[in-house]
Design a protein around this motif. Structure first.
Motif, PDB file in Angstrom:
ATOM      1  N   TYR A  53       0.848  -1.193   0.000  1.00 24.71           N
ATOM      2  CA  TYR A  53       0.000   0.000   0.000  1.00 24.71           C
ATOM      3  C   TYR A  53       0.887   1.248   0.000  1.00 24.71           C
ATOM      4  O   TYR A  53       1.699   1.432   0.912  1.00 24.71           O
ATOM      5  N   ARG A  55       0.000   4.182   0.639  1.00 26.04           N
ATOM      6  CA  ARG A  55      -0.533   5.112   1.632  1.00 26.04           C
ATOM      7  C   ARG A  55      -0.523   6.547   1.095  1.00 26.04           C
ATOM      8  O   ARG A  55      -0.987   6.809  -0.011  1.00 26.04           O
ATOM      9  N   ASP A 189      -7.441   3.812   3.673  1.00 25.44           N
ATOM     10  CA  ASP A 189      -6.305   4.443   4.337  1.00 25.44           C
ATOM     11  C   ASP A 189      -6.733   4.951   5.712  1.00 25.44           C
ATOM     12  O   ASP A 189      -7.928   5.002   6.039  1.00 25.44           O
ATOM     13  N   GLY A 255       4.912   7.951   2.669  1.00 27.53           N
ATOM     14  CA  GLY A 255       3.647   7.353   3.081  1.00 27.53           C
ATOM     15  C   GLY A 255       3.854   6.587   4.368  1.00 27.53           C
ATOM     16  O   GLY A 255       4.945   6.060   4.619  1.00 27.53           O
TER      17      GLY A 255
END
Length: 322
Positions: A53, A55, A189, A255
């Motif tokens: 991910y 993010r 998120d 992130g």
């Protein structure tokens, strides 16, 4: 939710070591990739095929989607939309200006509440009696721009984070086009927006699209806003801001959980993931990958390459990339 089978775990490798005295105290594992201007992998560590991910590293790509859909924003508003900002009064003012220009208010925001992310900003906020708010939370600029876009397009502002809202498809389509990778899974998120697992080469491709985009494109508009206002993309004393200040043609975004992406003006780019999500290992590995790739890295860049391990308030070791 059950953990993944062990055979599905990413093949991370040791990337950053923390020493104390004469011994290595801790090792951080991770993966990283550097792409040349043609999109070819020229440096890599660990697992370049696993998906992670990104993010908040998705925020600049979301900003492209917002501009492509027709919302007009100033350079400062774009930078804050692409930011994980520190929550300074300036950051909050700009996010609020995006809302007000669209006839919206702070209570229209749908992101989570938090104190300012920056250490100094948080201390000042608390000293003034401040509490956790949606505007102070580091993603408020992104959410303000998403709401303003919904207002501009005549889409509902209530429920703008729902996976069935037309905004969700717009963001996913744009990320797919910029990264060249098909989205096969979606999660949520920390702030409430959608997030998709991407490979590190795909994330790097997205940042390459930003960093070398030509004038007149929305990608160039986002990149220029971030380059002109690195202090808005993170904040005073934050490493992403300092990285862009020391490498002025770069477009960089971090992130949560140890993610970093950097695009360079020639179209080369890097992306990395720290396996344990540690933020302290992110910048040493970033600088290591940059200085190994750049033919003539700025001398000041290496100042971000390591940080001291403290004992009794004084340096007794160092955190450094392997």
């Amino acid at each position: 939710m059950l953990p993944l089978p062990l055979q599905d775990l990413p093949a991370h490798v040791p990337v950053v070591a923390a020493s104390r005295g004469e011994r290595i105290e801790s090792i951080h594992h991770g993966s990283a990739v550097v792409l040349d201007p043609g999109g070819n992998i020229v440096h890599s560590r660990g697992d370049t095929s696993a998906h992670f991910y990104p993010r908040s590293a998705l925020k600049p790509l979301f900003a492209v989607a917002i501009l492509r859909a027709g919302l007009q924003l100033s350079a400062e508003q774009i930078a804050v939309a692409a930011a994980s900002h520190s929550g300074s009064p300036e950051h909050q003012r700009i996010a609020l200006s995006t809302l007000h220009a669209a006839g919206l208010a702070e209570n229209d925001l749908g992101n989570s509440t938090d104190l300012p992310y920056g250490v100094t900003e948080r201390e000042d906020w608390l000293a003034a009696g401040g509490q956790a708010t949606q505007l102070a939370q580091n993603c408020s600029g992104k959410h303000a721009a998403l709401l303003a876009l919904c207002q501009h397009l005549g889409w509902p502002t209530e429920g703008y984070l729902a996976p069935t809202h037309p905004l969700a498809q717009l963001l996913a389509d744009t990320v797919e086009e910029l990264t060249g990778q098909r989205i096969t899974a979606i999660s949520t998120d920390g702030c409430g927006t959608q997030v998709y697992p991407l490979s590190l080469p795909a994330l790097a491709r997205g940042f390459a699209r930003l960093s070398c985009a030509g004038p007149g494109t929305e990608e160039h508009q986002v990149a220029q806003a971030m380059r002109q206002h690195p202090e808005l993309v993170a904040g005073r004393g934050r490493d992403v801001t300092e990285l862009m200040q020391r490498l002025p043609r770069a477009v960089a975004k971090d992130g949560f959980e140890g993610i970093q992406a950097v695009g360079l003006a020639d179209g080369s780019a890097l992306a990395l993931k720290i396996a344990d999500g540690s933020d302290r290992a992110r910048m040493p590995l970033t600088i290591k990958m940059l200085t190994d790739y750049l033919p003539d890295p700025p001398a000041t860049l290496t100042e971000l390459a390591s940080s001291p391990t403290l004992g009794g308030g004084v340096p007794v070791g160092v955190l450094t990339a392997l």
